[in-house]
Motif scaffolding. Structure first.
Motif, PDB file in Angstrom:
ATOM      1  N   ILE A   7       0.856  -1.186   0.000  1.00  0.00           N
ATOM      2  CA  ILE A   7       0.000   0.000   0.000  1.00  0.00           C
ATOM      3  C   ILE A   7       0.894   1.237   0.000  1.00  0.00           C
ATOM      4  O   ILE A   7       1.715   1.428   0.902  1.00  0.00           O
ATOM      5  N   ARG A   8       0.732   2.075  -1.012  1.00  0.00           N
ATOM      6  CA  ARG A   8       1.562   3.264  -1.186  1.00  0.00           C
ATOM      7  C   ARG A   8       0.912   4.447  -0.479  1.00  0.00           C
ATOM      8  O   ARG A   8      -0.261   4.745  -0.712  1.00  0.00           O
ATOM      9  N   VAL A   9       1.688   5.120   0.365  1.00  0.00           N
ATOM     10  CA  VAL A   9       1.159   6.183   1.219  1.00  0.00           C
ATOM     11  C   VAL A   9       1.936   7.474   1.013  1.00  0.00           C
ATOM     12  O   VAL A   9       3.167   7.453   0.924  1.00  0.00           O
ATOM     13  N   ASP A  54      -1.836   5.152  -2.999  1.00  0.00           N
ATOM     14  CA  ASP A  54      -3.150   4.571  -2.732  1.00  0.00           C
ATOM     15  C   ASP A  54      -3.888   5.369  -1.663  1.00  0.00           C
ATOM     16  O   ASP A  54      -5.103   5.547  -1.727  1.00  0.00           O
ATOM     17  N   VAL A  55      -3.137   5.828  -0.671  1.00  0.00           N
ATOM     18  CA  VAL A  55      -3.715   6.523   0.483  1.00  0.00           C
ATOM     19  C   VAL A  55      -2.899   7.771   0.788  1.00  0.00           C
ATOM     20  O   VAL A  55      -1.669   7.751   0.724  1.00  0.00           O
ATOM     21  N   HIS A 124      -7.660   1.537   2.376  1.00  0.00           N
ATOM     22  CA  HIS A 124      -7.174   0.969   1.126  1.00  0.00           C
ATOM     23  C   HIS A 124      -8.078  -0.160   0.639  1.00  0.00           C
ATOM     24  O   HIS A 124      -8.262  -0.346  -0.567  1.00  0.00           O
ATOM     25  N   SER A 125      -8.673  -0.894   1.561  1.00  0.00           N
ATOM     26  CA  SER A 125      -9.536  -2.014   1.183  1.00  0.00           C
ATOM     27  C   SER A 125     -10.878  -1.553   0.634  1.00  0.00           C
ATOM     28  O   SER A 125     -11.672  -2.361   0.165  1.00  0.00           O
ATOM     29  N   GLY A 126     -11.142  -0.244   0.705  1.00  0.00           N
ATOM     30  CA  GLY A 126     -12.374   0.293   0.138  1.00  0.00           C
ATOM     31  C   GLY A 126     -13.385   0.726   1.162  1.00  0.00           C
ATOM     32  O   GLY A 126     -14.429   1.275   0.813  1.00  0.00           O
TER      33      GLY A 126
END
Length: 217
Positions: A7-9, A54-55, A124-126
């Motif tokens: 997960i890219r932050v 992503d976040v 991230h999971s929605g």
């Protein structure tokens, strides 16, 4: 390059010491990676658009351009990242505004490290169920119940969907609703999905907003 599934932050905050602490925390996790940092909202626009995270963890109060303005700009982009607002205040009207406009939730800056990491993964999971009780308290304080009748879309909900809606608006998780209503979590998830579709809402945070704005919570 990020490993598959990482997960890219991007972290946006004007306090270098705070960013350093979050960088160390996130960097300690094998499934998370800080891919960019910014110290104000204007810099955040460039960093986010270049790194495609992503976040985004976005501070609300910053010089040059505040987090609300930067968030509104980013959410107008095609395929924007999930944005979580960072705030010092438990009941922050600015956080309420950000959520109304499409942010995925908010976190207190003094949140427990495990909670912050879980929030990144959850977003991230929605899902947008972050500090559901805090979100509920926020709108209880800053969104006066509407006096007008609920919108027509609400009337399209079945009796069971209205029951699930009311529980979700109070901040209950799928598991809590399932236990209370003697349903499976999969059934609750299906109900929530149908409710969001019928009401034209993106996620459960927007459901909470909808409930308080229309006096349904």
């Amino acid at each position: 390059m990020s490993a598959a599934g990482t997960i890219r932050v991007v972290l946006v905050d004007d306090q270098a010491l705070f960013r350093a602490g979050i960088r160390m925390l996130v960097g300690s996790q094998p499934d998370l990676e800080i891919v960019g940092e910014a110290s104000d909202g204007r810099e955040a626009l460039s960093v986010v658009r270049a790194s495609r995270p992503d976040v985004v963890l976005m501070d609300i109060r910053m010089p040059v351009m505040d987090g609300l303005t930067a968030t509104a700009e980013l959410l107008r982009d095609p395929d924007p990242p999930r944005i979580v607002m960072l705030t010092t205040f438990d009941l922050d009207e600015a956080a309420a505004r950000a959520i109304r406009e499409g942010a995925s939730g908010f976190l207190l800056k003094d949140a427990e490290p495990e909670f912050l990491l879980a929030a990144i993964r959850t977003v991230h999971s929605g899902s947008a169920v972050i500090a559901a009780s805090a979100t509920r308290d926020l709108f209880a304080h800053f969104s006066a119940p509407a006096q007008s009748a609920p919108p027509r879309e609400y009337a399209d909900l079945t009796e069971r969907e209205r029951e699930i809606f009311a529980l979700a608006a109070r901040g209950l998780s799928n598991a809590e609703i399932a236990a209370r209503e003697f349903l499976s979590e999969a059934t609750v998830k299906t109900h929530i999905s149908r409710i969001l579709t019928k009401l034209g809402l993106r996620d459960r945070v927007q459901l909470v907003v909808f409930a308080y704005e229309h006096g349904l919570a």
